[in-house]
Scaffold this active site. Structure first.
Site, PDB file in Angstrom:
ATOM      1  N   GLU A   1      20.171 -31.081  17.553  1.00  0.00           N
ATOM      2  CA  GLU A   1      21.011 -30.448  18.597  1.00  0.00           C
ATOM      3  C   GLU A   1      20.166 -30.046  19.808  1.00  0.00           C
ATOM      4  O   GLU A   1      20.238 -28.917  20.287  1.00  0.00           O
ATOM      5  CB  GLU A   1      21.716 -29.205  18.025  1.00  0.00           C
TER       6      GLU A   1
ATOM      7  N   GLU B   1      23.039 -23.832   8.765  1.00  0.00           N
ATOM      8  CA  GLU B   1      22.658 -22.434   9.046  1.00  0.00           C
ATOM      9  C   GLU B   1      22.844 -21.522   7.837  1.00  0.00           C
ATOM     10  O   GLU B   1      23.469 -20.468   7.926  1.00  0.00           O
ATOM     11  CB  GLU B   1      23.460 -21.917  10.256  1.00  0.00           C
TER      12      GLU B   1
HETATM   13  C1  XIL Z   1      28.779 -24.951  19.152  1.00  0.00           C
HETATM   14  C2  XIL Z   1      29.586 -25.778  20.126  1.00  0.00           C
HETATM   15  O1  XIL Z   1      28.701 -26.429  20.998  1.00  0.00           O
HETATM   16  C3  XIL Z   1      30.555 -24.914  20.885  1.00  0.00           C
HETATM   17  O2  XIL Z   1      31.418 -25.706  21.677  1.00  0.00           O
HETATM   18  C4  XIL Z   1      31.376 -24.069  19.930  1.00  0.00           C
HETATM   19  O3  XIL Z   1      32.174 -23.175  20.671  1.00  0.00           O
HETATM   20  C5  XIL Z   1      30.479 -23.288  18.997  1.00  0.00           C
HETATM   21  O4  XIL Z   1      29.614 -24.189  18.316  1.00  0.00           O
HETATM   22  N1  XIL Z   1      24.695 -24.692  16.101  1.00  0.00           N
HETATM   23  C6  XIL Z   1      25.551 -25.616  15.581  1.00  0.00           C
HETATM   24  C7  XIL Z   1      26.648 -26.139  16.406  1.00  0.00           C
HETATM   25  O5  XIL Z   1      25.319 -26.100  14.462  1.00  0.00           O
HETATM   26  O6  XIL Z   1      27.766 -26.507  15.645  1.00  0.00           O
HETATM   27  C8  XIL Z   1      27.042 -25.167  17.505  1.00  0.00           C
HETATM   28  O7  XIL Z   1      27.996 -25.809  18.342  1.00  0.00           O
HETATM   29  C9  XIL Z   1      25.828 -24.728  18.278  1.00  0.00           C
HETATM   30  C10 XIL Z   1      24.846 -24.047  17.375  1.00  0.00           C
END
Ligand code: XIL
Length: 348
Positions: free
Chosen positions: A266, A158
């Site tokens: 994801e 990100e």
């Molecule tokens: C999220 C997790 O799923 C949560 O449990 C945590 O509280 C916050 O992070 N993009 C990403 C992930 O790259 O690491 C994030 O994961 C969701 C969005």
């Protein structure tokens, strides 16, 4: 019925069942899970996990039955991996990597360099030298420890704002835009085999400011010889927004032209409450379109879900009013969409 008759009927039934089981094993059509079919077709179908998923026997069984790659949902983020400069929390990562290997799954790393989920010592960095030290140590220590055992790693996560400018993160402020190149070079030096990925969200549709800036950065990394193997499209989607197939395929293809792979890193598809059968049908269509594209485009190498059960999901806490984003329900039973995806892989 005599005892003798009953006995021979039982015998016949047992024989029948045994030969059926044998036939099913022989023909390979006994596959009852996505993983069985994914393994057979060479598809990497992964899952983000929490430590408890591997410690709880029922959930551990579910993981190995249905998925062939694991990634840590949180435990490899710096907040957990390295909460202080000198304390390394290897236990949870060891467990993931060992569990994956014991069950013939791949392990994925997520993520070294991010603006979020950092410990206080990272958020308090205030010199280029200290930031470079913290960054390169974290990458080198981790990849040296797990050398050759992690298939792919989201090196940076990100790095862009929505308007396509580089995010004003602790790394950017202390090191400047160069931090991304240095992170990838450090990772490659520590482990020559791990696939190095730049990961982001809202980077899937060619033609949008963020996706185009993301592409331009990756292209320049490739042209300048920075070691990057692939890109990650997070793909946190909404059921009510159908996939723009043309723009997504264009994104995938322009990375293919650069010689890079694409990971769907994801995937989840959230539904605005209340959940109705119509909305579930929309969700199914989004999931199926994504999987169809992943199986169709040769440089898409993995399809990874960000959570499997609605009983344990980051969605409701993050996106108010949304839920039911995953393939398994609260009782950890597969939903209809699971079957649809499995049949697609089977038919491939
Ligand atoms: C999220 C997790 O799923 C949560 O449990 C945590 O509280 C916050 O992070 N993009 C990403 C992930 O790259 O690491 C994030 O994961 C969701 C969005």
């Amino acid at each position: 019925m005599t005892h003798k008759n009953a006995r021979s009927i039982t015998k016949a039934v047992i024989l029948c069942a045994a030969s059926l089981a044998f036939l099913v094993t022989l023909t390979g059509c006994g596959g009852k899970s996505i993983r069985d079919h994914a393994d057979a077709k060479g598809l990497v179908f992964g899952m983000a996990v929490r430590p408890g998923d591997m410690l709880d026997p029922q959930r551990a069984k579910l993981l190995k039955e249905h998925f062939n790659l694991l990634v840590a949902e949180n435990t490899m983020k710096m907040q957990y991996l390295r909460p202080t400069p000198t304390f390394w929390n290897w236990g949870d990562v060891d467990m993931l990597v060992n569990f994956a290997e014991a069950n013939k799954m791949k392990a994925k790393g997520h993520t070294f360099i991010w603006h979020a989920q950092n410990p206080p010592f990272i958020m308090g960095l205030n010199s280029r030298e200290a930031a470079l030290k913290a960054m390169t140590e974290t990458i080198t220590e981790t990849l040296t420890r797990y050398k050759g055992r992690i298939a792919e790693y989201d090196v940076c996560n990100e790095v862009f704002e929505e308007d396509g400018t580089l995010r004003n993160s602790v790394w950017m402020r202390n090191i400047g835009a160069e931090y991304i190149d240095i992170a990838f070079q450090t990772a490659r030096a520590a482990d020559p085999s791990v696939k190095l990925i730049l990961n982001d969200y809202n980077n899937e549709y060619a033609g949008t400011a963020k996706a185009d800036a993301f592409y331009a950065l990756v292209k320049s990394m490739v042209e300048r010889g920075i070691p990057i193997d692939g890109v990650g499209l997070q793909l946190h989607m909404m059921a009510k927004h159908p996939i723009n197939e043309t723009a997504l395929r264009e994104t995938i293809r322009r990375f293919r032209d650069l010689g890079l792979t694409v990971s769907f890193t994801e995937v989840d598809v959230r539904i605005q409450s209340p959940v109705t059968p119509d909305k579930e049908a929309e969700q199914e269509s989004v999931y199926a379109t994504l999987l169809g594209i992943a199986m169709d485009e040769p440089n898409v190498k993995s399809f990874i879900l960000w959570g499997y059960t609605d009983a344990q999901s980051w969605i409701p806490a993050t996106f108010g009013g949304y839920d039911s984003a995953h393939l398994f329900d609260r009782e950890m039973k597969p939903k209809k969409v699971y079957r649809t995806l499995m049949d697609m892989i089977k038919a491939k």
